[in-house]
Design a protein around this motif. Sequence first.
Motif: not given
Length: 571
Positions: A322, A351, A360-361, A364, A373, A394, A530-531
């Motif tokens: 990321l 993801l 990571e969240s 996203r 996205l 992506w 978010y996931e």
Amino acid sequence: MNINDQANFIWSIADLLRGNFKQSEYGKVILPFTVLRRFDCVLAPSKVKILEINETLTVSNKRPIFRKYTGHDYYNISKFDFEKLLDDSTAIETNLRDYINGFSDDVREIMDNFEIFTIIDKLAKANLLYLVVQRFAEINMSAQEIDNLEMGYMFEELIRKFSEQSNETAGEHFTPREVIELMVEILLEPDMSDLATTDGKVITICDVACGTGGMLSVAQNKMRALNATTQIIPFGQELNPETYATCRSDMILKGNTNSRIVLGNSFNEDGFKGQKFDYMLTNPPFGVEWKKVETFIKDEAASQGDKGRFGAGLPRISDGSLLFLQHFISKMNDPKDGGSRIGIVFNGSPLFTGDAGSGESEIRRWIIENDLLEAIIALPDQLFYNTGISTYIWILTNRKRERRHGKIRLVNGTTFYERMRKSLGNKRNMISNVNRAEIVRLYSTYEPDENYIDFDNEDFGYRKITVERPLYSEDDKPIADKNGNKKADPALRDTETVPLKEDIREYFAREVLPHVPDAWIDESKTKTGYEIPFTRYFYKFIPLRDSSEIMEEIKKLEERIQKNLAEVLAE
């Protein structure tokens, strides 16, 4: 010889190396010698004139003068060429070194990154150096015989062959061609008409983990096929010196004089700082840690925040995927200047890895809440040379079409593949032209299909709430703090995940209070996350077969075994 014959002839030279080089090392020899022979043939018509001029030149910058005669930015002032090198087999090593040192700085830099002198040493010790030079001297690789475009195709084919042969390292710098073709077509799909009908357009493309340059080459070829007047300027950065040299060579061989390929780590040695690009695409290494650049990245994130590349968040140190995406996003054109489109290959980790509030969240969340996205395409497994894991493309853009605003499309392309007759490492499947066309259709169509789903951005968001329950005394009474508020019992603490579109209070009243009436929400601990649980959306339950059906099959199988056994005993 035609192009295929030339490529096959060069490929056959690798037979000389058997026994002295590992199969995975063949490309380390053949690719730089292919580059040298191409330069040798292209410069041959002006060789005598350049040597003559060089005798009297006193200026330090000879390039502009030589260019008038060679027609190229590179040159060679050694008295040797491949033909003259063959005149003295006893001095082949010394003379070849002189020849290579006679090239201009740009070619010498490429050869240094190929570690050409180490290769020459090894060939000389194995008594193969003269034979290799001799075989290459048999090939006419002049511009009259092979133009730049054909040379580019031939070199790409050699890169592909050697990369596939070197299964142990192929995945580090080589993406299967059919995966690149698919990603490029999806990336360009909304712009096909404009690219085809607008003459003289100047387009920049960038790959910050470019490997041998396959993605840049395919994107350039696709755009040129749409409109020959389009000027495509490739930019690439690569960490590995040898693959950097291969990519740089490929660009020069194709006549991409305006390309810029740089060596270095994209994170702490950004070769294109402050630059913006029209299209960006890459296949960064899967699950590679970023500990070596940890201090640099954390310092940039802390000092520059949202104005830098990593303001959205930092992923765990074990996977820098990321970070590449944030790096790309920082290089998008402003929408008012035409915006940009990004294609990037990931494994499944980006993801869903990371709980609400994690790096990571948060990344996203930032991407989705800014409506960047556009789509995620799940690819068939076993497509890559060094891994059989699931992979995803992506697609991001800051210039979505109107009907895609606030939407994300998930495309299930996992079943669109053909089995290969012979596996290459972990690669057992391939995406055919028919498969590719169908996946591109699923990305672009609005006709109903079970293999894609359009979601609202908010569908991937949730709030993680902390549910507390009272701490009771020995006489079963709630314990309060000095302000009269109930104290929470850490042992009974729990969490709930509430979809972003749902009201927290309504969810709590429906799902929690009926079971624990004394519970409450500690709102200070609520986090938004978010996931993208991709596989959940396309999962199809396959009911178990009835036990009687299974028993019947077992019975028939036993009968067949008994019959076969009886026949064997009867013999």
